[in-house]
Structures are given as structure tokens and as C-alpha cells.
Design a protein around this motif. Structure first.
Motif: not given
Length: 324
Positions: A314-324
Motif C-alpha cells: 500500500l503506497t500513500d499517494i495522498t499528496e499527489r492526489k491533492l496536487a492533482e
């Protein structure tokens, strides 16, 4: 009756024949008693070593017991068990019993040994230590009153794994090598088994260190969707403790809107419609916040091919999704 015929001649008693027969009878009885004692000694030696090799102790503890048994039953002044480092091509003393307490280890006699001969399973017998050029520390040997030395190689499947060795203040013969050989295979097996266990433990520690240090969550689930393994990154991402999470159902930690989709993918994996999958979903943290996570999951199997469950990351991609 046989003895009587030696000294009863024509109903007359002959003193010289009587003396010879009595002496012969005494010698025969002594020989029988000595043979019985030697047989009992060798049996006790084998039994003691056998008992040691069944214990679930460390290799050092087991070999220390073997050295003490050699000292006791082989009438030795000092006994050693060594393991062989094939990479360095050297023997390492793992256990010593006897004279070690009377001298620093560096002063113990050094014996030059032929590795090729030992690898072929050939024992070494030095009947006179002070007259053999393979022996070092002659002054210490003389001071301790040591006379003979026997080394028996520990060989397993044509591989040298160690050495049993004894020093004695009495002359030794080839017989002691045979006695050491009676237990050599068991000790060899023990050394190899313990080495394998140590290597496996070291590998597991290394693996666990790597798993616990990475930021991605490493997980395993059984075929019913219950967590069976999580590394510490799980707590860093979700806030839930690993210990309390294990055994719980994975859907409990997913956003309500994403649970049906995750359940469908999990069932496809379990039913072997998919071998692996990679997709994005939302997890809920302990404090109720949402974390976007990229999931990679694949089937895992038992050695016999039966289904064990699902594992992945499981890779945390929260910051990337918020940036999108």
C-alpha cells in the motif's frame, strides 16, 4: 575341566600345570572384565553425545557438552570441537574442555593439519607430540605433560564441517579415533543443522529490518480477507496499531464508497480470475481522515499449490492526489 586336564596326569597333581592354569584363568577373567568395561564406556559415551544432540540449545552449548563428554569418556587431558570456515579455510574453536582453564587460549598447542586429508575423512594420530614437527608450543606441551594427540574430521556429504580433537598425557592408539568416529556423523549433522538455522535467522532478521524500514505498507491477508501481516508503516499511514489490526477484516479500513469495488477485486483474486491487480482507493485513518492509497496485490500460495491468501503493498499517494 579343560584346566584340570592340564595338571591332572595319571591321578597325580602337577604344581607347574596348576600354577599355569590358575594364571591363565585370572588373565582371562581380567580380559573379560576389561572388555566389558570398555564396551560400557563406549556405550555411555555414545549415549551422552546422542542426548546432547537432541537438545534445543545453542550450538555453543551443545558442542561444549560434547567436549566435556570427550574429556570424560576418552580419558583425555583436553578436548576440543572446532568448526571449519570454508571461505577462510580455517578452523574455529567452538568448545574446549580440560586444560584451557590453566592457560591462555593463545598458548594452547597449534597443530598443522592437512586439509585435503581431513576432507577425505582421514583422522590424525600423533603418538609423540614433542617429536613431531607439526606441533607448536613444545615448551607448553612439555610443561603440561601432554604426550599424544588425535583429531577426527567431521565430514558431511564430502564437505568438511569441523573437527574433534583430544590431547592426552597417555600414549594413544588408533582405537580412540574409531571411538570418536562413532559419534562424528551425529555431531556433523548437528553443526550443519544449526548453521542452517542461524543463516535462516539472520536472513529473517535482515528481511524484517528492510520491511520495517520502508515507507510502503507491506501486507498479507488470508483467503477470507483478514490481515495476517502488516509492517510498521501501516501505523504511520493509518494511525491504527499493527497488533490491534491483525485478524480484522480489510474492508473495515476503507472508505464506504470504495468498499464494494475493493470487495469485487478481492473476490476476483481469490477466484483466480486475476493473478494480480494495481489500483487506487481511499483508506480511513484512525482519526477519521481520508488517505489515498495505491494498492498492489497478488495471490500467494502454499508450497503444495493451495491458496494461502493475498499479499502486496500500500503506497500513500495522498499528496499527489491533492496536487492533482
Amino acid at each position: 575341566q579343560a584346566g584340570a586336564s592340564d595338571y591332572l596326569v595319571k591321578a597325580q597333581l602337577r604344581s607347574d600345570s596348576l600354577e599355569r592354569s590358575i594364571r591363565f584363568a585370572i588373565q582371562r577373567k581380567r580380559a573379560a572384565a576389561l572388555a566389558a568395561f570398555e564396551q560400557a564406556r563406549l556405550a555411555a559415551f555414545g549415549a551422552e553425545i546422542g542426548l546432547l544432540l537432541t537438545r534445543r540449545d545453542s550450538l555453543e552449548s551443545i558442542l561444549a557438552g560434547c567436549a566435556k563428554a570427550m574429556l570424560q569418556y576418552l580419558n583425555a587431558s583436553m578436548a576440543q570441537v572446532l568448526t571449519y570456515d570454508a571461505r577462510k579455510k580455517v578452523f574455529e574453536v567452538r568448545a574446549t574442555a580440560g586444560l584451557e582453564g590453566k592457560a591462555a587460549p593463545g598458548r594452547l598447542p597449534k597443530i598443522k593439519l592437512d586439509l585435503d586429508s581431513l576432507s577425505q575423512g582421514k583422522p590424525v594420530l600423533i603418538k609423540q607430540l614433542l617429536q613431531d614437527e607439526r606441533v607448536g608450543q613444545h615448551e607448553w606441551v612439555r610443561h603440561q605433560g601432554l604426550v599424544s594427540y588425535v583429531a577426527y574430521p567431521l565430514v558431511l556429504e564430502e564437505k568438511l564441517v569441523g573437527l574433534m580433537a583430544v590431547f592426552s598425557s597417555q600414549p594413544l592408539t588408533e582405537q580412540i579415533g574409531q571411538e570418536m568416529g562413532s559419534v562424528a556423523n551425529g555431531i556433523s549433522l548437528c553443526i550443519e543443522r544449526k548453521r542452517s538455522e542461524e543463516a535462516l535467522d539472520a536472513s529473517e532478521v535482515k528481511y524484517r529490518t528492510v520491511v520495517e524500514s520502508i515507507k510502503e505498507v507491506i501486507f498479507q491477508m488470508d483467503e477470507f480477507g483478514h490481515w495476517t501481516f502488516l509492517n510498521p508503516a501501516w501505523t504511520a499511514v493509518t494511525g491504527f496499531e499493527v497488533k490491534q489490526t491483525l485478524g480484522t477484516f480489510f474492508l473495515e479500513y476503507l472508505h464506504e464508497e470504495d468498499r464494494e469495488h475493493n470487495s469485487h477485486i478481492f473476490l476476483q483474486l481469490i477466484q483466480r480470475a486475476l493473478e494480480y491487480c494495481r489500483y487506487e482507493t481511499r483508506f480511513l485513518t484512525k482519526n477519521g481522515k481520508v488517505r489515498w492509497v495505491e494498492i498492489y496485490a497478488q495471490l500467494t500460495h502454499n508450497p503444495d499449490g493451495t491458496l494461502l491468501g493475498v499479499s502486496g503493498s500500500l503506497t500513500d499517494i495522498t499528496e499527489r492526489k491533492l496536487a492533482e
